[in-house]
Design a protein around this motif. Structure first.
Motif, PDB file in Angstrom:
ATOM      1  N   VAL A 140      21.756  10.109  -3.139  1.00 16.31           N
ATOM      2  CA  VAL A 140      21.012   9.008  -3.372  1.00 16.31           C
ATOM      3  C   VAL A 140      20.413   9.905  -4.240  1.00 16.31           C
ATOM      4  O   VAL A 140      18.858  10.409  -4.161  1.00 16.31           O
ATOM      5  CB  VAL A 140      20.101   7.732  -2.666  1.00 16.31           C
ATOM      6  CG1 VAL A 140      19.533   7.367  -4.154  1.00 16.31           C
ATOM      7  CG2 VAL A 140      20.835   7.142  -2.000  1.00 16.31           C
ATOM      8  N   LEU A 141      20.564   9.238  -5.905  1.00 18.61           N
ATOM      9  CA  LEU A 141      20.004  10.466  -7.007  1.00 18.61           C
ATOM     10  C   LEU A 141      18.947   8.990  -7.543  1.00 18.61           C
ATOM     11  O   LEU A 141      19.306   7.975  -8.332  1.00 18.61           O
ATOM     12  CB  LEU A 141      19.998  11.153  -7.995  1.00 18.61           C
ATOM     13  CG  LEU A 141      19.935  11.750  -9.456  1.00 18.61           C
ATOM     14  CD1 LEU A 141      18.414  12.640  -8.324  1.00 18.61           C
ATOM     15  CD2 LEU A 141      20.819  12.732 -10.532  1.00 18.61           C
ATOM     16  N   SER A 142      17.621   9.634  -7.706  1.00 23.74           N
ATOM     17  CA  SER A 142      16.739   8.200  -8.805  1.00 23.74           C
ATOM     18  C   SER A 142      17.441   8.472 -10.243  1.00 23.74           C
ATOM     19  O   SER A 142      16.763   9.860 -10.476  1.00 23.74           O
ATOM     20  CB  SER A 142      15.302   7.589  -8.276  1.00 23.74           C
ATOM     21  OG  SER A 142      15.087   7.078  -9.498  1.00 23.74           O
ATOM     22  N   ILE A 143      17.522   7.620 -11.265  1.00 28.46           N
ATOM     23  CA  ILE A 143      17.588   7.874 -12.427  1.00 28.46           C
ATOM     24  C   ILE A 143      15.997   8.696 -13.106  1.00 28.46           C
ATOM     25  O   ILE A 143      16.572   9.167 -13.714  1.00 28.46           O
ATOM     26  CB  ILE A 143      17.926   6.873 -13.424  1.00 28.46           C
ATOM     27  CG1 ILE A 143      17.987   6.762 -15.094  1.00 28.46           C
ATOM     28  CG2 ILE A 143      17.057   5.154 -13.453  1.00 28.46           C
ATOM     29  CD1 ILE A 143      19.513   7.724 -14.955  1.00 28.46           C
ATOM     30  N   ASP A 179      24.950   8.460 -17.526  1.00 31.27           N
ATOM     31  CA  ASP A 179      26.537   8.496 -18.222  1.00 31.27           C
ATOM     32  C   ASP A 179      25.801  10.121 -18.004  1.00 31.27           C
ATOM     33  O   ASP A 179      27.059  11.274 -17.067  1.00 31.27           O
ATOM     34  CB  ASP A 179      26.529   8.523 -19.533  1.00 31.27           C
ATOM     35  CG  ASP A 179      27.243   7.137 -19.120  1.00 31.27           C
ATOM     36  OD1 ASP A 179      26.757   6.137 -18.316  1.00 31.27           O
ATOM     37  OD2 ASP A 179      26.792   6.715 -20.516  1.00 31.27           O
ATOM     38  N   LEU A 180      25.412  11.112 -18.497  1.00 30.78           N
ATOM     39  CA  LEU A 180      25.131  12.545 -18.343  1.00 30.78           C
ATOM     40  C   LEU A 180      24.938  12.923 -16.939  1.00 30.78           C
ATOM     41  O   LEU A 180      25.169  13.390 -16.050  1.00 30.78           O
ATOM     42  CB  LEU A 180      23.855  13.145 -19.109  1.00 30.78           C
ATOM     43  CG  LEU A 180      24.031  14.747 -19.006  1.00 30.78           C
ATOM     44  CD1 LEU A 180      24.827  15.283 -19.015  1.00 30.78           C
ATOM     45  CD2 LEU A 180      22.756  15.205 -19.554  1.00 30.78           C
ATOM     46  N   MET A 192      34.367  13.042  -7.273  1.00 33.01           N
ATOM     47  CA  MET A 192      33.812  12.117  -5.857  1.00 33.01           C
ATOM     48  C   MET A 192      32.918  11.059  -6.574  1.00 33.01           C
ATOM     49  O   MET A 192      32.730  11.015  -7.473  1.00 33.01           O
ATOM     50  CB  MET A 192      31.955  13.675  -5.220  1.00 33.01           C
ATOM     51  CG  MET A 192      31.181  12.368  -4.502  1.00 33.01           C
ATOM     52  SD  MET A 192      29.407  13.277  -4.659  1.00 33.01           S
ATOM     53  CE  MET A 192      28.619  13.308  -5.824  1.00 33.01           C
ATOM     54  N   PRO A 193      32.836  10.016  -5.008  1.00 31.82           N
ATOM     55  CA  PRO A 193      31.943   8.008  -5.937  1.00 31.82           C
ATOM     56  C   PRO A 193      31.159   8.278  -6.323  1.00 31.82           C
ATOM     57  O   PRO A 193      30.157   8.730  -5.490  1.00 31.82           O
ATOM     58  CB  PRO A 193      32.872   7.624  -4.908  1.00 31.82           C
ATOM     59  CG  PRO A 193      33.435   8.486  -4.166  1.00 31.82           C
ATOM     60  CD  PRO A 193      33.266   9.987  -4.443  1.00 31.82           C
ATOM     61  N   VAL A 194      30.651   8.000  -7.142  1.00 29.55           N
ATOM     62  CA  VAL A 194      29.031   7.869  -7.532  1.00 29.55           C
ATOM     63  C   VAL A 194      29.248   5.648  -8.373  1.00 29.55           C
ATOM     64  O   VAL A 194      29.812   5.301  -9.247  1.00 29.55           O
ATOM     65  CB  VAL A 194      29.228   8.176  -8.573  1.00 29.55           C
ATOM     66  CG1 VAL A 194      28.024   8.242  -9.700  1.00 29.55           C
ATOM     67  CG2 VAL A 194      29.655  10.114  -8.653  1.00 29.55           C
TER      68      VAL A 194
END
Length: 222
Positions: A140-143, A179-180, A192-194
């Protein structure tokens, strides 16, 4: 130069991880290792995911933290069995290792469990290096962490089977290019599914839950 003692530690862990994997498979349990940095919204996301999985998928959770039972307390309200590991008791490790998962799993009745989710300790480095006997890994990456984290910590994204870009509801208030961020993830791990989600707003989670259900069912031919 690789330090031999580190290689030995990883080899021992990998051997035990495979033993764990065999054990969980015999028990009919799919194991998902979820990792992230601290503050990514991982626990909030898991709370919503557990609610969406039930009753079709019966899940349990092993939670790893250095200190406190805060996350386990929050997850327990879903009704899923939860076991807390606090590594402060044995040196404050920044990751969960295979032998720790083996001990924690003994606290669970796996006979009625389809899916075991491991909420790993918040860290984008160490947990990526240690297998625990999982079937798949997610990050999990937070924006709010910025677009560059997949490039700065590539191993984490390289070893994961799925990624979640969380806190998407905050994009309008940040100078961040979502998007980046996704592009950087796919640069490290193509195809990889994102999934873009907001755990607090409960958006984007259904697609991830469907992916997870599919993985569980695929393993056991359902």
């Amino acid at each position: 130069m690789e330090i031999p003692v580190v290689r030995k530690v990883l080899d021992v862990n990998d051997t035990m991880a495979q033993e764990n994997r065999d054990y969980f498979t015999q028990q009919g349990v799919y194991v998902f290792n979820l990792m992230s940095s601290p503050g990514s919204g991982k626990t909030t996301l898991l709370t919503k995911v557990l609610q969406k999985l039930a009753p079709e998928i019966k899940a349990a959770v092993i939670v790893g933290d250095v200190c406190t039972t805060n996350d386990a307390d929050r997850l327990s309200v879903t009704g899923a069995p939860v076991v807390q590991i606090t590594t402060d008791d044995f040196g404050g490790d920044c990751h969960l290792a295979a032998h720790v998962i083996r001990s924690a799993a003994k606290e669970l009745d796996l006979t009625d469990i389809d899916l075991l989710i491991v909420e790993n300790i918040g860290n984008l480095v160490c947990p990526a290096e240690f297998e625990i006997g999982e079937d798949s890994r997610g990050v999990v990456l937070s924006i709010t962490e910025g677009e560059d984290k997949p490039l700065k910590y590539p191993l984490m994204f390289r070893v994961c089977n799925v990624a979640i870009l969380n806190k998407m509801d905050l994009v309008p208030y940040l100078e961040v290019d979502a998007d980046l961020a996704v592009k950087n993830m796919l640069t490290v791990h193509p195809e990889m599914p994102v999934f873009k989600t907001s755990a607090t707003k409960d958006t984007g989670l259904d697609a991830f839950v469907d992916w997870l259900k599919g993985e569980v069912n695929k393993k056991f031919g359902k």
